[in-house]
Scaffold this motif. Structure first.
Motif: not given
Length: 215
Positions: A106-110
């Motif tokens: 999710w952090v990489q999606r962010y």
């Protein structure tokens, strides 16, 4: 960036302003315009010609003006749409992966949201009155889902337990700002990976747990 589109205000904007019911065909037009605007902004920036956006959406410029009388209306709607999509992705990611991996994904999606959407992240911190609602909206949508992912990863022993979602959201956002050396999205991803790796320092040892596997 938020200049007027120089067209009469025929209707209030359906996104970025006061929400109101719209017909199905109008909803399709709005969705097409948001998708087209996001694609155009990603390649040409938020000051791209509005005709390019309308053409890509397959509608007339008048239709764009009807829904988004000012450029700032369109930018706000696109930012909110992208923030919603990123926040909503958290539950799906959490359901598919173990807590530590879910957090990383999710952090990489962010990071993708901030580092690859030209000009949109800047709107969050521009100080322009037209965008004054965006920082609060951003935190209201992002903070709870991110804190949920952090808490789950802490309970599983993947990261330390004293991580604040708001502080980390802002830290990641700063890492995604291009520098004068031309660092772009790939550099941001590498730096954010290092930051997330640092969250493991001080994590308590957790007993082995059965893998849920990936779906």
């Amino acid at each position: 960036m938020s200049g007027t589109l120089k067209a009469p205000k025929k209707d209030a904007p359906s996104r970025g302003g006061v929400e109101r019911p719209v017909r199905a065909d109008a909803r399709r037009n709005v969705d097409a315009l948001l998708e087209a605007a996001m694609a155009v902004f990603a390649t040409s920036g938020v000051d791209a010609p509005v005709r390019e956006i309308a053409d890509k959406a397959g509608v007339g410029v008048g239709t764009l003006y009807r829904h988004f009388p000012q450029r700032s209306d369109l930018i706000v709607a696109v930012v909110r749409n992208e923030v919603d999509a990123c926040a909503d992705a958290a539950s799906d990611i959490a359901a598919r992966y173990e807590p530590g991996e879910a957090l990383e994904r999710w952090v990489q999606r962010y990071v993708d949201l901030l580092a690859t959407k030209r000009g949109l992240a800047a709107a969050l911190h521009s100080g322009d009155p037209a965008f004054k609602s965006l920082p609060d909206y951003f935190l209201e949508r992002m903070r709870p889902v991110f804190q949920g992912l952090l808490d789950a990863a802490a309970r599983s022993g993947d990261i330390r337990p004293d991580v604040d979602a708001t502080e980390l959201l802002l830290a990641i956002a700063r890492l995604c700002v291009p520098d004068h050396h031309g660092g772009g999205a790939e550099q941001a991803r590498r730096m954010v990976t290092l930051l997330v790796d640092g969250l493991r320092h001080g994590a308590p040892a957790a007993p082995p747990r059965p893998s849920r596997g990936r779906r």
